[in-house]
Write an enzyme that holds these catalytic residues in place. Structure first.
Site, PDB file in Angstrom:
ATOM      1  N   GLU A  73      10.234 -23.293   2.764  1.00  0.00           N
ATOM      2  CA  GLU A  73       9.818 -22.960   4.134  1.00  0.00           C
ATOM      3  C   GLU A  73      10.016 -21.428   4.303  1.00  0.00           C
ATOM      4  OE1 GLU A  73       8.245 -24.690   5.154  1.00  0.00           O
ATOM      5  OE2 GLU A  73       8.657 -26.354   4.299  1.00  0.00           O
ATOM      6  N   LYS A 119      23.671 -23.159   4.799  1.00  0.00           N
ATOM      7  CA  LYS A 119      24.612 -21.825   5.584  1.00  0.00           C
ATOM      8  C   LYS A 119      23.765 -21.634   5.971  1.00  0.00           C
ATOM      9  CE  LYS A 119      23.429 -17.843   4.017  1.00  0.00           C
ATOM     10  NZ  LYS A 119      23.039 -17.073   5.132  1.00  0.00           N
ATOM     11  N   GLU A 165      23.385 -14.765   8.817  1.00  0.00           N
ATOM     12  CA  GLU A 165      24.296 -13.653   9.121  1.00  0.00           C
ATOM     13  C   GLU A 165      24.441 -13.345  10.017  1.00  0.00           C
ATOM     14  OE1 GLU A 165      22.817 -13.398   6.504  1.00  0.00           O
ATOM     15  OE2 GLU A 165      22.114 -11.369   5.927  1.00  0.00           O
ATOM     16  N   GLU A 185       3.824  -9.457   5.989  1.00  0.00           N
ATOM     17  CA  GLU A 185       4.183 -10.520   7.026  1.00  0.00           C
ATOM     18  C   GLU A 185       5.413  -9.052   8.116  1.00  0.00           C
ATOM     19  OE1 GLU A 185       7.336 -13.233   6.650  1.00  0.00           O
ATOM     20  OE2 GLU A 185       6.438 -14.098   7.868  1.00  0.00           O
ATOM     21  N   GLY A 239      13.248 -19.538   5.005  1.00  0.00           N
ATOM     22  CA  GLY A 239      13.880 -17.681   5.263  1.00  0.00           C
ATOM     23  C   GLY A 239      12.538 -16.935   3.940  1.00  0.00           C
ATOM     24  N   ASN A 294      15.381 -16.908  12.817  1.00  0.00           N
ATOM     25  CA  ASN A 294      14.635 -16.905  14.477  1.00  0.00           C
ATOM     26  C   ASN A 294      14.676 -17.815  14.689  1.00  0.00           C
ATOM     27  OD1 ASN A 294      13.530 -17.966  11.749  1.00  0.00           O
ATOM     28  ND2 ASN A 294      11.458 -17.406  12.627  1.00  0.00           N
TER      29      ASN A 294
HETATM   30  P1  NAD Z   1      16.190 -13.823   4.348  1.00  0.00           P
HETATM   31  O1  NAD Z   1      14.938 -13.922   3.457  1.00  0.00           O
HETATM   32  O2  NAD Z   1      16.445 -12.682   4.988  1.00  0.00           O
HETATM   33  O3  NAD Z   1      17.460 -14.862   4.880  1.00  0.00           O
HETATM   34  C1  NAD Z   1      16.861 -16.897   4.715  1.00  0.00           C
HETATM   35  C2  NAD Z   1      18.483 -17.032   4.665  1.00  0.00           C
HETATM   36  O4  NAD Z   1      17.960 -16.832   3.458  1.00  0.00           O
HETATM   37  C3  NAD Z   1      19.662 -16.618   5.377  1.00  0.00           C
HETATM   38  O5  NAD Z   1      20.250 -17.193   5.249  1.00  0.00           O
HETATM   39  C4  NAD Z   1      19.807 -15.004   4.099  1.00  0.00           C
HETATM   40  O6  NAD Z   1      21.394 -15.310   4.443  1.00  0.00           O
HETATM   41  C5  NAD Z   1      19.221 -16.156   3.002  1.00  0.00           C
HETATM   42  N1  NAD Z   1      19.826 -15.240   1.188  1.00  0.00           N
HETATM   43  C6  NAD Z   1      19.216 -13.791   1.793  1.00  0.00           C
HETATM   44  N2  NAD Z   1      18.894 -13.936   0.570  1.00  0.00           N
HETATM   45  C7  NAD Z   1      19.752 -14.853  -0.859  1.00  0.00           C
HETATM   46  C8  NAD Z   1      19.603 -14.978  -1.859  1.00  0.00           C
HETATM   47  N3  NAD Z   1      19.180 -13.752  -2.840  1.00  0.00           N
HETATM   48  N4  NAD Z   1      19.527 -16.629  -1.895  1.00  0.00           N
HETATM   49  C9  NAD Z   1      20.475 -17.326  -0.732  1.00  0.00           C
HETATM   50  N5  NAD Z   1      19.793 -17.063   0.143  1.00  0.00           N
HETATM   51  C10 NAD Z   1      19.437 -15.743   0.240  1.00  0.00           C
HETATM   52  O7  NAD Z   1      15.405 -14.688   6.078  1.00  0.00           O
HETATM   53  P2  NAD Z   1      14.963 -13.700   7.336  1.00  0.00           P
HETATM   54  O8  NAD Z   1      14.835 -12.607   8.041  1.00  0.00           O
HETATM   55  O9  NAD Z   1      15.847 -14.306   7.728  1.00  0.00           O
HETATM   56  O10 NAD Z   1      14.056 -14.819   8.195  1.00  0.00           O
HETATM   57  C11 NAD Z   1      12.886 -14.567   8.392  1.00  0.00           C
HETATM   58  C12 NAD Z   1      12.002 -14.953   7.450  1.00  0.00           C
HETATM   59  O11 NAD Z   1      12.263 -16.674   7.560  1.00  0.00           O
HETATM   60  C13 NAD Z   1      10.424 -14.641   7.925  1.00  0.00           C
HETATM   61  O12 NAD Z   1       9.689 -14.351   6.581  1.00  0.00           O
HETATM   62  C14 NAD Z   1       9.867 -16.084   8.058  1.00  0.00           C
HETATM   63  O13 NAD Z   1       8.716 -16.515   7.806  1.00  0.00           O
HETATM   64  C15 NAD Z   1      10.829 -17.183   7.058  1.00  0.00           C
HETATM   65  N6  NAD Z   1      10.412 -18.132   8.175  1.00  0.00           N
HETATM   66  C16 NAD Z   1       9.827 -19.295   7.457  1.00  0.00           C
HETATM   67  C17 NAD Z   1       9.626 -20.367   8.625  1.00  0.00           C
HETATM   68  C18 NAD Z   1       8.654 -21.667   7.763  1.00  0.00           C
HETATM   69  O14 NAD Z   1       8.699 -22.837   8.326  1.00  0.00           O
HETATM   70  N7  NAD Z   1       7.746 -21.598   6.727  1.00  0.00           N
HETATM   71  C19 NAD Z   1      10.244 -20.903   9.515  1.00  0.00           C
HETATM   72  C20 NAD Z   1      11.739 -19.762   9.802  1.00  0.00           C
HETATM   73  C21 NAD Z   1      10.602 -18.695   9.365  1.00  0.00           C
END
Ligand code: NAD
Length: 494
Positions: free
Chosen positions: A253, A175, A178, A388, A231, A152
């Site tokens: 985070e 990383k 993707e 969420e 994430g 995002n």
């Molecule tokens: P996601 O968890 O699907 O992916 C985040 C990242 O983690 C990506 O790079 C993904 O490839 C990687 N990933 C996925 N599974 C993994 C694993 N098992 N081990 C290691 N890495 C892995 O999240 P998203 O859909 O990309 O992002 C949205 C989420 O991020 C929302 O929940 C949002 O609230 C959160 N977010 C939090 C903050 C914060 O500051 N707290 C800021 C931005 C986004």
């Protein structure tokens, strides 16, 4: 965009196994770029490079002024390439160009902030209360950092990690998501130039691309000393589990389900205005989105009526179109997930006051757009209120008393951010004190600055980014005790 988009040990490479991935523009589903897709072998190579660069000591031992010059150079380069990078971010994420420009400027500010902070960070002398002792606390880099970011805010999130990690003297493997790696690749081009010009060894900053499998390999890698992850909660829990095997330092985070509480004495027009920004900025794909509107019952009808009137006027459109006020959702699959939440909410008794549909505009049919949606008559038992959604969906709940407002706000596994709107200062302070959130805004929503910590209570994460704590995440704390005139102690008499 370059097909050799992995940066390992100072050289741009294709993936060892030859993998590639198409990056999709969310505004029209066209292919914006094809980039390399790494695997665990590429992660091994990147971590080995980062480890060698750290062990060499040349980077961590570099005078701080020389090291922070790299961050300053990145800040200058981001500004020099602001237009190009903002366009790239918009193409990649579907957000509006104005939002991407903010992201470039906010990222620039983060590099500048940590450059200045690291320059002042000399540790401290401890007052031991004893004569003949020199006791000091010094801060040292942790080692090899694995940095994993979401889609995002790609440029901003990676910058929140890279700036303090390098300021502290660590080496790193990043990383990005993707789905949105393009501005991170561009950032690493600028960073690599800055590092080379500063005389840093190769391998200080490495970039691997790919999805969860690549992220998981990084999180579990025995030679990674710290993993900083932003994430979703489910991936964050996997990262924490993987990191436990080698007792890595972990900073998480994660998501939020953020309350926006409006009391009856709030400034009506301003509170409505910010309720819209809180919920619908970047189509609600913001971790701190104010997705739960918690309204005093006396305000309910006029507030929701005005909110809906204005939500219906929001111009949803392509990010590069200057008229657009909010852009697309990140993917077809994500939009379908958000639509399922809306359908589920209606089945559980929510009232749809606006949105819930894709825009009818012919021009937008190929993209992943969804109209801003207001769901009324919501309660804490509904899935849409508990989970969420990460889309342009605002739920409305009501309260009678201050205690009830706080209880509703805190009734969630998350604890990232939220706001309280009131002109009663004592009440604002009381409520802010009771909210179990990492950030509370009073009569505002969404502002943040690099000088102030960011992070979550409860399942919104652990650790903090930004501010002095954001630098500490990337440092070990060492106590050095020096006895100035050592003599036998004679604890044992023999
Ligand atoms: P996601 O968890 O699907 O992916 C985040 C990242 O983690 C990506 O790079 C993904 O490839 C990687 N990933 C996925 N599974 C993994 C694993 N098992 N081990 C290691 N890495 C892995 O999240 P998203 O859909 O990309 O992002 C949205 C989420 O991020 C929302 O929940 C949002 O609230 C959160 N977010 C939090 C903050 C914060 O500051 N707290 C800021 C931005 C986004």
């Amino acid at each position: 965009m370059r097909p050799d988009s992995l940066l390992i040990d100072g050289s741009w490479r294709t993936a060892r196994a030859g993998g590639g991935r198409e990056i999709i523009d969310p505004c029209d589903a066209s292919v914006a770029a094809t980039v390399a897709e790494a695997d665990a072998g590429d992660v091994d190579a990147a971590v080995a490079a980062a480890k060698a660069a750290f062990r060499g000591g040349e980077w961590s031992g570099m005078p701080t002024a020389q090291r922070v010059a790299v961050l300053e150079a990145v800040a200058v380069a981001l500004q020099a390439n602001r237009d190009e990078i903002s366009h790239l971010e918009t193409r990649d994420t579907g957000k509006t160009l104005a939002e991407s420009e903010y992201d470039v400027d906010d990222s620039t500010a983060v590099y500048r902030y940590y450059a200045a902070l690291a320059a002042q960070d000399a540790g401290r002398v401890v007052d031991t209360g004893r004569a003949g002792v020199d006791s000091r606390i010094v801060y040292e880099p942790v080692g090899v950092c694995g940095l994993i970011t979401p889609w995002n805010y790609p440029l901003l999130q990676i910058s929140w990690k890279i700036a303090p990690a390098l300021a502290a003297g660590n080496t790193l493997v990043a990383k990005p998501s993707e789905l949105t790696p393009l501005t991170t690749i561009r950032l690493f081009e600028l960073l690599e130039t800055a590092l080379r010009e500063a005389g840093a060894p190769s391998g200080v900053a490495n970039l691997v691309l790919g999805g969860g499998v690549v992220g998981a390999a990084l999180a579990a890698h025995p030679d990674v000393d710290l993993v900083s992850f932003t994430g979703g909660a489910a991936s964050g829990k996997s990262v924490m589990t993987a990191a436990a095997s080698t007792v890595k330092k972990v900073a998480l985070e994660l998501g939020g389900k953020n309350p926006n509480i409006v009391f009856e004495d709030a400034d009506f027009e301003t509170a409505v205005d910010f309720a819209l920004t809180a919920a619908f900025l970047h189509s609600g794909q913001v971790c701190s989105a104010g997705s739960r509107l918690i309204l005093h019952r006396s305000l309910h009808e006029p507030f929701v009526a005005e909110l809906v009137r204005r939500a219906e006027l929001i111009r949803v459109g392509r990010g590069l179109d200057k008229e657009s006020e909010t852009g697309a959702l990140i993917s077809a699959a994500h939009r379908e997930k958000v639509e399922r939440y809306i359908a589920g909410a209606l089945a559980q008794g929510a009232a749809l006051r606006c949105g819930g549909v894709r825009p009818s505009d012919e021009q937008l049919q190929a993209g992943f757009f969804l109209r801003p949606t207001v769901l009324d008559d919501c309660h804490a038992g509904m899935t849409v209120v508990r989970e969420e959604v990460f889309g342009p969906v605002l739920t409305v709940e009501t309260f009678e008393t201050e205690d009830e407002a706080v209880e509703l706000a805190n009734d969630t596994p998350y604890g990232l951010a939220g706001a309280v709107w009131t002109t009663n200062e004592a009440r604002a302070a009381r409520v802010a004190g009771k909210l179990r959130l990492g950030t509370v805004w009073i009569n505002d929503y969404h502002p943040y600055v690099p000088q102030a910590e960011w992070g979550g209570y409860k399942q919104s994460g652990t650790g903090r980014e930004l501010g002095p704590s954001g630098l500490r995440e990337y440092q070990e704390t060492k106590h050095i005790w020096r006895t100035l005139d050592p003599k036998p102690q004679r604890w044992f008499s023999g």
